[in-house]
Write an enzyme that holds these catalytic residues in place. Sequence first.
Site, PDB file in Angstrom:
ATOM      1  N   GLY A 226       0.993  -1.308  -0.010  1.00 41.26           N
ATOM      2  CA  GLY A 226      -0.172  -0.049   0.082  1.00 41.26           C
ATOM      3  C   GLY A 226       0.919   1.169   0.040  1.00 41.26           C
ATOM      4  O   GLY A 226       1.704   1.098  -0.512  1.00 41.26           O
ATOM      5  N   VAL A 230       0.446   4.821   5.143  1.00 40.66           N
ATOM      6  CA  VAL A 230      -0.580   3.522   5.999  1.00 40.66           C
ATOM      7  C   VAL A 230       0.597   2.535   6.452  1.00 40.66           C
ATOM      8  O   VAL A 230       0.728   2.094   7.375  1.00 40.66           O
ATOM      9  CB  VAL A 230      -1.336   3.006   5.183  1.00 40.66           C
ATOM     10  CG1 VAL A 230      -1.808   1.678   5.743  1.00 40.66           C
ATOM     11  CG2 VAL A 230      -2.513   3.968   4.670  1.00 40.66           C
ATOM     12  N   GLU A 248       5.706  -3.312   1.135  1.00 38.97           N
ATOM     13  CA  GLU A 248       5.939  -2.867  -0.260  1.00 38.97           C
ATOM     14  C   GLU A 248       5.095  -1.785  -0.830  1.00 38.97           C
ATOM     15  O   GLU A 248       3.838  -1.871  -0.649  1.00 38.97           O
ATOM     16  CB  GLU A 248       5.379  -3.783  -1.231  1.00 38.97           C
ATOM     17  CG  GLU A 248       6.080  -4.002  -2.628  1.00 38.97           C
ATOM     18  CD  GLU A 248       5.301  -2.834  -3.627  1.00 38.97           C
ATOM     19  OE1 GLU A 248       5.610  -1.886  -3.617  1.00 38.97           O
ATOM     20  OE2 GLU A 248       4.396  -3.572  -4.353  1.00 38.97           O
ATOM     21  N   CYS A 282      -1.272   0.046 -11.360  1.00 36.64           N
ATOM     22  CA  CYS A 282      -0.035  -0.403 -11.258  1.00 36.64           C
ATOM     23  C   CYS A 282       0.863   0.968 -10.949  1.00 36.64           C
ATOM     24  O   CYS A 282       0.687   1.730 -11.830  1.00 36.64           O
ATOM     25  CB  CYS A 282       0.626  -1.498 -12.169  1.00 36.64           C
ATOM     26  SG  CYS A 282       2.148  -2.019 -11.638  1.00 36.64           S
TER      27      CYS A 282
END
Length: 544
Positions: A226, A230, A248, A282
């Site tokens: 994410g 966060v 990631e 993406c």
Amino acid sequence: MRIPPRGRTQQADRKVQCYEPATMKYLGYFPALTTAEVEERVAQARKAQKIWAKSSFKQRRQFLRILLKYIIDHQELICEISSRDTGKTMVDASLGEIMTTCEKITWLLSEGEQWLKPEYRSSGRSMIHKRSKVEFYPLGVLGAIVSWNYPFHNIFNPMLAAVFSGNSIVIKVSEHASWSGCFYFRIIQAALTAVGAPENLVDVITGFAETGEALVSTVDKIIFVGSPGVGKMIMSKASETLIPVTLELGGKDAFIVCEDVDVSHVAQVAVRAALQSSGQNCAGAERFYVHKDIYSSFVTQVSKIVKSVTAGPPLAGKYDMGAICVQEHSERLQNLLNDALDKGANIVIRGSFGNLGEDAVDQFFPPTVIENVNHTMKLMQEEAFGPIIPIMKFSTDEEAVQLANDSNYGLGCAVFSGSQKRAKQIASQIHCGVAAVNDFASNYMCQSLPFGGVKHSGFGRFAGVEGLRACCLVKSVVEDRWWPFIKTKIPKPIQYPVAENGFEFQESLVEALYGLNIWDRLRALVNVLKFLSDQHPSGIKRSD
């Protein structure tokens, strides 16, 4: 009837609402689990893991083969579900969901057991009579909080590694892709049942922030895909129980084009890299650096390709690009574009739209090529996650490297040159976790390689040996090599009570083992033997 906004409802509403982003058709809702409900699901997974930890690799491979056969036989269904829930095209779903997952499964079938067996290591000089090895045990219950951009692969990627290494896993899917996530979960359940795996070994949960926080608090490791913001909150929560974390967190990948390339070929790759998975699903290449000698021709070639790209509902016609998954993201993309235009950038060309439904107009953003960009623009610094292709000039290889490294992100890069040596040299200087030479994103199709980044792109690795072993408790083991014939005994000079010459014995022993000169080592060895054979330890003198 009243239909709440997609995903963006309060935890108190207890429902995750699901829509097709390309049409805004209502798909239904799923429960937003409370803390108590998450704790119960993790407890059930923990019971299942204790049973599964004793399973054989043969049984685990059988599970993988069943999944692989289902995926191959149901490609269209899997891609259609992904397309409906995230807005991507069928081709993009095949590339990003099907192929990557099949590669991971086949790699695990071929090499997974090999990398989880005990690995023997050298024992060094002082422990030559010992056997040293590393053993890999399941961690227990893994937790994964995954993003919406690849709803199929983002579930299967951590699940495959976790289950094959003997763990259970509870996966919280994104509130923007819960419908597809819960469908894919049924595939996993059926395969587990077919091999006799315990119930609740894998679980998929839905919800918002409270659900995710509860998961982090109850598992033995957390994997997060994410945003950096966060990710920091995940780390903070994980620190309360001191569990390991893999993050990631996206990227701002540099795409470097030297003057000695086939421009038409690299332009095709560049557009695919920028618009990968519908251009907004993406974090592909987001910064394009092109040598000044071919800048104009490259911009022209890219523009020709983008002009032919049409965006539209991916299941309603033949479109090259789909919809934006997250509501209000098109507004953010436009703000980034406006900031660049205000600071001197120019729009070269924009793609076109197909037949859009009135309710879904805001879910589409045309592919856009812009030139005359620089690093004062937010578009060149912030992760856009959208189909914008900003192209900037460079004059020297050193300048290209400097520009590529001028980012808070460090996920990947792609470097193109007619000289492979030159491309490799440039790529080696870019501070990132993934580098492709004369290609883009090929690393992720090589599932033997680890995947992950540095800086604001996170840390830890998926895939490969590193990703598989990251699901394990890594235990160092030392045992007697020739038991019971040779056993470890404490040398007499340092047995309690320690002899007066105990330290002198240690000095001689260290030199005998590690001295740089063979003759010095032999002399020290003679002293060691004297110390060991002396019946009156205080009377020995060193042979200098």
